[in-house]
Design an enzyme around this catalytic site. Structure first.
Site, PDB file in Angstrom:
ATOM      1  N   SER A 135       0.904  -1.502   0.229  1.00  0.00           N
ATOM      2  CA  SER A 135      -0.342   0.652   0.349  1.00  0.00           C
ATOM      3  C   SER A 135       0.835   1.178   0.162  1.00  0.00           C
ATOM      4  O   SER A 135       1.859   1.525   0.410  1.00  0.00           O
ATOM      5  CB  SER A 135      -0.440  -0.091   1.120  1.00  0.00           C
ATOM      6  OG  SER A 135      -1.504   1.324   1.535  1.00  0.00           O
ATOM      7  N   GLU A 137       0.476   3.680   1.834  1.00  0.00           N
ATOM      8  CA  GLU A 137       0.105   3.606   2.774  1.00  0.00           C
ATOM      9  C   GLU A 137       1.552   3.430   4.023  1.00  0.00           C
ATOM     10  O   GLU A 137       1.583   3.844   5.558  1.00  0.00           O
ATOM     11  CB  GLU A 137      -1.310   3.757   4.144  1.00  0.00           C
ATOM     12  CG  GLU A 137      -2.707   4.126   3.404  1.00  0.00           C
ATOM     13  CD  GLU A 137      -3.155   5.116   4.133  1.00  0.00           C
ATOM     14  OE1 GLU A 137      -1.898   6.087   4.867  1.00  0.00           O
ATOM     15  OE2 GLU A 137      -3.549   5.937   3.221  1.00  0.00           O
ATOM     16  N   TYR A 159      -2.360   0.794   9.907  1.00  0.00           N
ATOM     17  CA  TYR A 159      -2.244  -0.222   8.452  1.00  0.00           C
ATOM     18  C   TYR A 159      -1.279   0.053   7.966  1.00  0.00           C
ATOM     19  O   TYR A 159      -0.713  -0.841   7.288  1.00  0.00           O
ATOM     20  CB  TYR A 159      -3.863   1.262   7.952  1.00  0.00           C
ATOM     21  CG  TYR A 159      -3.853  -0.223   6.634  1.00  0.00           C
ATOM     22  CD1 TYR A 159      -4.554  -1.359   6.292  1.00  0.00           C
ATOM     23  CD2 TYR A 159      -3.260   0.725   5.526  1.00  0.00           C
ATOM     24  CE1 TYR A 159      -4.792  -1.155   4.841  1.00  0.00           C
ATOM     25  CE2 TYR A 159      -3.801   0.183   3.551  1.00  0.00           C
ATOM     26  CZ  TYR A 159      -4.096  -0.694   3.832  1.00  0.00           C
ATOM     27  OH  TYR A 159      -4.054  -1.383   2.259  1.00  0.00           O
TER      28      TYR A 159
END
Length: 335
Positions: A135, A137, A159
């Site tokens: 990801s 992120e 996350y």
């Protein structure tokens, strides 16, 4: 241990771990079109929602099994029986916001499950190719700087931290044990099958509803954040290309175009014939803790080595997304 023997001599079989999510349906569609037998797993089959599979009419064409990815024994049993040549790990808690409320569960669903599966592959199925969903992120780069595979990880959420940990686990198993194990570092990618907690779905469904009677209001968090939004089906094609490549490697998958959330909202409302400023407000109460301000990826490596480029980006992607949402909602369906 990477098996570089001709793969055409073996039956093409793939497992999709976490098939019920947005990407699972697109990936099943892609693999079936390439002649694969496909087994898809979800933690619950009986009460599971398979919106994308149902939309494409694929539920009966995929062998669906209930499976918790942290269960190593169950994973080994599935692989022994189905004999896949490829495994795509799309499972895990996928919401940044929820990860702040459920950090332990988020880590278990992303990191513990990845370790459990890779360890079984190392011990029993070293020839199977493994894809892991990373990801954007995982990063936190300066505003205006596109991020690459060599950019420093600096996650700002549980996350993102979990995805970073899983990335390093995959890298370790590839480099230490010779597994064909790769991570696709996917930036935001959208479709009508996003979960209800994603802002893109909230914006489009609310704009659609307001367009029906010109009344209503939408309240969002920080409208100044920047994201690199792409089309989910394009990104699934990149996953497939990574696993077919001769040599295992990790890739950033992104459009290279960052857009502020306020501009995304403006394009959506304009698609439905409205001025967003008449209906949208911002509230600090909806902003995430330690929000990632800017996120934009540089997919030059994927373009160079995989021949991958996104078919949709920027305003064209938003218009396609709105059109597909609207077609479903016009039929009275739920996206």
């Amino acid at each position: 241990m990477v098996d570089n023997r001709s793969r055409s001599s073996r039956a093409k079989r793939a497992m999709i771990i976490g098939v019920s999510g947005q990407d699972g349906g697109y990936l099943a569609k892609k693999l079936l079109s390439e002649g694969y037998d496909v087994l898809g797993t979800s933690r619950s089959i009986a009460d599971g929602a398979f919106l994308s599979l149902d939309h494409f009419g694929l539920r009966e064409k995929v062998d669906l099994r209930a499976f918790d990815p942290v269960d190593a024994h169950a994973f080994r049993t599935l692989v022994e029986r189905f004999k896949p040549t490829e495994i795509y790990n799309l499972s895990g808690q996928s919401s940044v916001g929820i990860s702040f409320a459920e950090p332990v569960g988020t880590f278990n669903s992303i990191v513990a499950s990845t370790i459990a599966m890779l360890e079984e592959l190392r011990l029993h199925f070293p020839h199977v190719r493994f894809y892991n969903a990373g990801s954007s992120e995982m990063f936190s780069g300066p505003v205006g700087e596109p991020l690459t595979e060599t950019s420093r990880f600096a996650p700002r959420s549980p996350y993102g931290a979990a995805k970073s940990s899983a990335y390093w686990v995959v890298s370790t198993y590839r480099e230490s044990f010779g597994l064909f194990a790769v991570t696709g570092i996917l930036f935001n990618h959208e479709s009508p099958f996003r979960g209800a907690n994603f802002v893109t779905r909230k914006v489009i469904e609310t704009a659609y509803a307001i367009s029906q009677n010109r009344s209503g209001q939408l309240t969002l968090g920080d409208l100044s954040i920047w994201r690199d939004w792409g089309w989910a089906e394009d990104y699934v094609d990149a996953m497939y290309r990574m696993v077919q490549h001769d040599h295992p490697s990790d890739y950033v998958i992104a459009t290279g175009q960052a857009m502020q959330l306020r501009d995304f909202v403006a394009h959506v409302f304009a698609y439905f014939g409205m001025d967003w400023q008449e209906y949208v407000t911002s509230s600090e109460a909806l902003a995430r803790p330690n929000e990632l301000v800017y996120s934009c990826g540089d997919a030059s490596k994927a373009r160079r080595e995989l021949g991958w480029t996104p078919a949709y980006q920027g305003k064209a992607m938003i218009e396609k997304l709105c059109a597909e949402y609207a077609a479903i909602l016009d039929r009275g369906g739920r996206s």
